[in-house]
Design an enzyme around this catalytic site. Sequence first.
Site, PDB file in Angstrom:
ATOM      1  N   SER A 199     121.493 -41.114 -13.693  1.00  0.00           N
ATOM      2  CA  SER A 199     122.159 -40.359 -14.758  1.00  0.00           C
ATOM      3  C   SER A 199     121.250 -39.269 -15.315  1.00  0.00           C
ATOM      4  O   SER A 199     120.025 -39.356 -15.236  1.00  0.00           O
ATOM      5  CB  SER A 199     122.564 -41.301 -15.893  1.00  0.00           C
ATOM      6  OG  SER A 199     123.338 -42.367 -15.398  1.00  0.00           O
TER       7      SER A 199
HETATM    8  N1  SAH Z   1     121.434 -46.348 -14.789  1.00  0.00           N
HETATM    9  C1  SAH Z   1     121.468 -45.983 -13.409  1.00  0.00           C
HETATM   10  C2  SAH Z   1     122.820 -45.450 -13.073  1.00  0.00           C
HETATM   11  C3  SAH Z   1     123.221 -45.722 -11.684  1.00  0.00           C
HETATM   12  S1  SAH Z   1     124.838 -45.182 -11.237  1.00  0.00           S
HETATM   13  C4  SAH Z   1     120.389 -44.955 -13.138  1.00  0.00           C
HETATM   14  O1  SAH Z   1     120.008 -44.236 -14.068  1.00  0.00           O
HETATM   15  O2  SAH Z   1     119.939 -44.846 -12.013  1.00  0.00           O
HETATM   16  C5  SAH Z   1     125.777 -46.642 -11.473  1.00  0.00           C
HETATM   17  C6  SAH Z   1     125.456 -47.813 -10.599  1.00  0.00           C
HETATM   18  O3  SAH Z   1     126.436 -48.806 -10.880  1.00  0.00           O
HETATM   19  C7  SAH Z   1     125.534 -47.569  -9.108  1.00  0.00           C
HETATM   20  O4  SAH Z   1     124.311 -47.889  -8.522  1.00  0.00           O
HETATM   21  C8  SAH Z   1     126.642 -48.503  -8.623  1.00  0.00           C
HETATM   22  O5  SAH Z   1     126.405 -49.074  -7.353  1.00  0.00           O
HETATM   23  C9  SAH Z   1     126.627 -49.561  -9.708  1.00  0.00           C
HETATM   24  N2  SAH Z   1     127.850 -50.360  -9.855  1.00  0.00           N
HETATM   25  C10 SAH Z   1     129.135 -49.987  -9.727  1.00  0.00           C
HETATM   26  N3  SAH Z   1     129.964 -51.034  -9.938  1.00  0.00           N
HETATM   27  C11 SAH Z   1     129.170 -52.115 -10.191  1.00  0.00           C
HETATM   28  C12 SAH Z   1     129.415 -53.493 -10.496  1.00  0.00           C
HETATM   29  N4  SAH Z   1     130.636 -54.009 -10.591  1.00  0.00           N
HETATM   30  N5  SAH Z   1     128.352 -54.296 -10.718  1.00  0.00           N
HETATM   31  C13 SAH Z   1     127.078 -53.823 -10.632  1.00  0.00           C
HETATM   32  N6  SAH Z   1     126.793 -52.530 -10.356  1.00  0.00           N
HETATM   33  C14 SAH Z   1     127.816 -51.685 -10.141  1.00  0.00           C
END
Ligand code: SAH
Length: 218
Positions: free
Chosen positions: A61
Site C-alpha cells: 500500500s
Molecule cells: N499491508 C500489505 C498490503 C498487501 S495487499 C502491504 O503493505 O504490503 C493485501 C493482501 O491481502 C494481499 O497480499 C492478498 O493476498 C491478501 N489477502 C486477500 N484476501 C485475503 C484473505 N482472505 N486472508 C488473508 N489475506 C488476504
Amino acid sequence: MDYNALRSVMTERQLAPRGITDKRVLEAFLNVSRHEFVPVELRAASYGDHPLPIGEGQTISQPYMVALMTQALGLNGNERILEIGTGSGYQSAILACLAKEVYSVERLKGLSEKAGEILARLGHRNVKLRVGDGTLGWEEHAPYDGIIVSAAAPAVPGSCIEQLANNGRLVIPVGSMWSQSLLVIEKKGNETISRDLGGCVFVPLLGKDGWKKNGNDR
Ligand code: SAH
C-alpha cells in the site's frame, strides 16, 4: 541510494502535511526500511507516494494509507493486533514498532514466506504470521485491541467484530471491488460506532467472508 534521506522526505512531505500527527507513528515510518519489502528492481521507487506491485498480483500500500490506518488504531505500545493481508509485511513491521504483539494472516503462502524472512532479518520478533483465510480472523489469539484489514471487503466480516476486544478498533476498507470507504469501527459493548475516513482503493479480500475468487458476486 540514501534511503534514510528518502524516508525523512516521505515522512515530511507525504505524511505530516496530510494529518499524520501521532509522533510514534511518524517515528516508525522513519525507522522501518520500506525498500526491504519491495522487489529489488523497485527499491528506488519504494518511498514514492503510491502503491507498488509485490508479485502474485498484489501490492504494497501507499505509505500514506499505511500511516492513516495505523494512526486510526490509536496505539500506545501495549496492544495485541490482528492484521488481515500480510502482503509484503511492511504494515506488519510498522505495527510491530507500535504495538506489543502483531498477528498477521495472508492467504498466499509465497508472500507470507517472503514477508516472514524480511521481518526476521529486520528483527521484528513480535510478529507472528499464518497462511490462511483471514476473513475468519485468528481465533487462537483473540481478542485483539486493534484489527487492520488491508484488502477490500464487500462487508465487515463477522469474525472481525467477534474477535475485537471491547473498546478495540477495526480499520477496514469496505465497498465495491474498485472503490471503498476506509471505515474505523469501534466496539462498545454490544454496539459499534463507525467513522468514515474517506475513499480508497485496495486489492480484493478473497475468502469465505470476502469476495469469491472467480467473479464479482460474494
Ligand atoms: N499491508 C500489505 C498490503 C498487501 S495487499 C502491504 O503493505 O504490503 C493485501 C493482501 O491481502 C494481499 O497480499 C492478498 O493476498 C491478501 N489477502 C486477500 N484476501 C485475503 C484473505 N482472505 N486472508 C488473508 N489475506 C488476504
